[in-house]
Design an enzyme around this catalytic site. Structure first.
Site, PDB file in Angstrom:
ATOM      1  N   LYS A   1     -10.941  -7.980   5.511  1.00 19.56           N
ATOM      2  CA  LYS A   1     -11.759  -8.331   6.680  1.00 19.56           C
ATOM      3  C   LYS A   1     -11.724  -7.192   7.684  1.00 19.56           C
ATOM      4  CE  LYS A   1      -8.235 -10.872   9.340  1.00 19.56           C
ATOM      5  NZ  LYS A   1      -8.131 -10.240  10.668  1.00 19.56           N
TER       6      LYS A   1
ATOM      7  N   HIS B   1       0.830  -1.206   0.000  1.00 15.96           N
ATOM      8  CA  HIS B   1       0.000   0.000   0.000  1.00 15.96           C
ATOM      9  C   HIS B   1       0.866   1.258   0.000  1.00 15.96           C
ATOM     10  CE1 HIS B   1      -3.387  -2.630   0.620  1.00 15.96           C
ATOM     11  NE2 HIS B   1      -4.206  -1.599   0.489  1.00 15.96           N
TER      12      HIS B   1
END
Lengths: 291, 192
Positions: B104, B38
């Site tokens: 999640k 990221h």
């Protein structure tokens, strides 16, 4: 006392242990998940998530594949007879860790925080983690826990009294800390979790005490009456939070609560909460005797 | 609610039709990315990944892969917690045109706002259900940054068939996680 096994036997058994640990959900954890399934509403998200969890556990065991890709921080508790050298035991387990990683049973998880390099074989400074205890028996007992990172990130420590939580230095204060921790964790620690609580100690001892609880069988009973009552009450309360499997709602937020207490200083009262994901991968093996 | 087949890459219009609570079976290529990826995607302009991410699906996952001969086999590929990527996510959606994020635990308000503004959904996979998801991987198509980031943090391109997820944050501001957090906050007040 003569030992009827060699260090090669230890290696072989340790490899079995790690593979089993990575691929098989302990029977007591599976039973707790099945019980949880009965509590959830048919057709609910919670029921579906628990179904997926159980189906995955079945597939992992059958296909001999890691049931969760995060094989975590490998923790080993080793009890050994005095004739054996701790160094040789540690070396044997480290050798086997490398093999299990090559074979795809463990994800290479050891990252050097200074160079950001992943060692690639699960070895590093302080990685894996060992704790050794000498015992009087003539066998070696190895306990392994693969402690996932997501659940480690939501583990937390409190120092009482805590004004914001209105937590005093007593078991009701402990309860306030634990409910706060589980509320904050929501689904991020892969609920339904197994909660280890450490009361007292210094900071490190308290966390260690909390983590040691995760090695306990979910169906055991705490010999200390006050802790047993705390565990039971928290189990009921935490499951009323409505967080549910994966934080998507339901009646099952925790599968078990286990607490331990160690002596503290007059100045300190620590409460540590070690969160273990539902994929509570722990296993045990004894070499040269029965566990 | 029935599961619905959903093709990746996807158009903005199709994604905006999705609603929180809907179950999807994803088909197409997922790109795994977690912590280091990221930051890297945010700091660099990846020309190789740009066309793959445009309309594509980013999967918060650090899989276990094993090389057999010349091909990578996916052994385990469940989701990792998404919230750690909150500082980067909105920027990456804007920069690369990602249409679907899978993970999640849900994400924060900045991501929720980006989902609404740019037309992206956040989908939940079941944490720990690694073999269930690995079994939907038809092939591992490529890997980026393997040497530099290591196996868990590399960007893996996995072609999947019927990868099951549930939309949990949609383009209309709905978030199942936010709803549950509210409920649990009320209950917390009652149990202590």
């Amino acid at each position: 006392m003569n030992l009827n096994f060699t260090i090669q036997d230890v290696e072989r058994s340790a490899l079995d242990l790690i593979i089993r640990c990575s691929c098989e959900l302990p029977p007591d954890v599976r039973a707790a998940l099945e019980k949880a399934l009965d509590r959830e509403k048919p057709g609910s998200v919670a029921e579906r998530n628990l179904h997926a969890i159980l189906e995955n556990a079945t597939l992992a065991a059958k296909q001999r594949q890691p049931l969760c890709q995060d094989t975590g921080f490998p923790l080993f508790h080793i009890a050994y007879p005095q004739q054996l050298s701790v160094r040789s035991l540690q070396h044997a387990v480290e050798k086997v860790i490398v093999r299990a990683t090559e074979q795809g049973y463990l994800r290479p998880n050891a990252v050097d925080p200074l160079t950001e390099k992943n060692s690639g074989d699960n070895r590093g400074r302080g990685f894996p983690q060992f704790s050794f205890h000498e015992h009087d028996a003539a066998f070696v007992r190895i306990r392994c826990l693969l402690k996932g990172g997501g659940s480690e990130n939501v583990s937390v420590q409190y120092s009482l009294p805590d004004r914001e939580l209105r937590a005093e230095r007593d078991l009701s204060g402990v309860m306030r800390c634990v409910t706060d921790a589980i509320y904050r964790a929501q689904g991020k620690g892969c609920a339904p979790g197994i909660i280890g609580i450490g009361i007292g100690g210094d900071r490190a001892g308290s966390l260690q005490c909390a983590k040691e609880q995760l090695f306990r069988n979910l169906e055991d009973s705490n010999p200390e009456a006050a802790l047993k009552a705390l565990e039971e009450e928290l189990f009921l309360k935490l499951n009323q939070l409505g967080i549910g499997p994966m934080g998507l709602g339901g009646h099952t937020t925790v599968l078990g609560v286990k607490a331990g207490a160690i002596h503290r200083l007059p100045a300190s009262y620590f409460v540590s909460v070690a969160y273990m994901c539902w994929a509570c991968r722990r296993s045990e093996i004894c070499i040269g005797g029965d566990c | 609610m029935q599961q619905r087949r959903f093709q990746i890459p996807a158009e903005e219009k199709t994604v905006r039709e999705l609603r929180a609570g809907q179950r999807l079976l994803l088909n197409g290529t997922l790109i795994t990315a977690r912590d280091r990826a990221h930051r890297w995607l945010a700091e660099k302009n990846s020309h190789e990944l740009q066309p793959l991410l445009d309309g594509g699906a980013l999967y918060h996952c650090g899989p276990i892969m094993q090389k057999q001969g010349d091909v990578w086999i996916c052994k385990a590929a469940g989701p990792t917690s998404s919230l750690r990527q909150e500082p980067y996510m909105a920027g990456l959606i804007r920069k690369y045109g990602i249409r679907c994020i899978i993970g999640k635990g849900g994400m924060g308000p900045e991501t929720a706002e980006a989902l609404r503004e740019y037309g992206t959904v956040y989908c939940s996979a079941v944490g720990g259900a690694a073999v269930l998801y690995a079994n939907t991987v038809e092939s591992v198509e490529a890997v980026f940054r393997l040497e530099a980031f290591g196996m868990p943090e590399a960007l893996w391109l996995m072609k999947v068939r019927d990868f099951p997820v549930m939309v949990s944050m949609d383009t209309h501001g709905n978030s199942l996680y936010r709803d549950i957090e509210k409920i649990s906050k009320t209950r917390l007040g009652k149990i202590i």
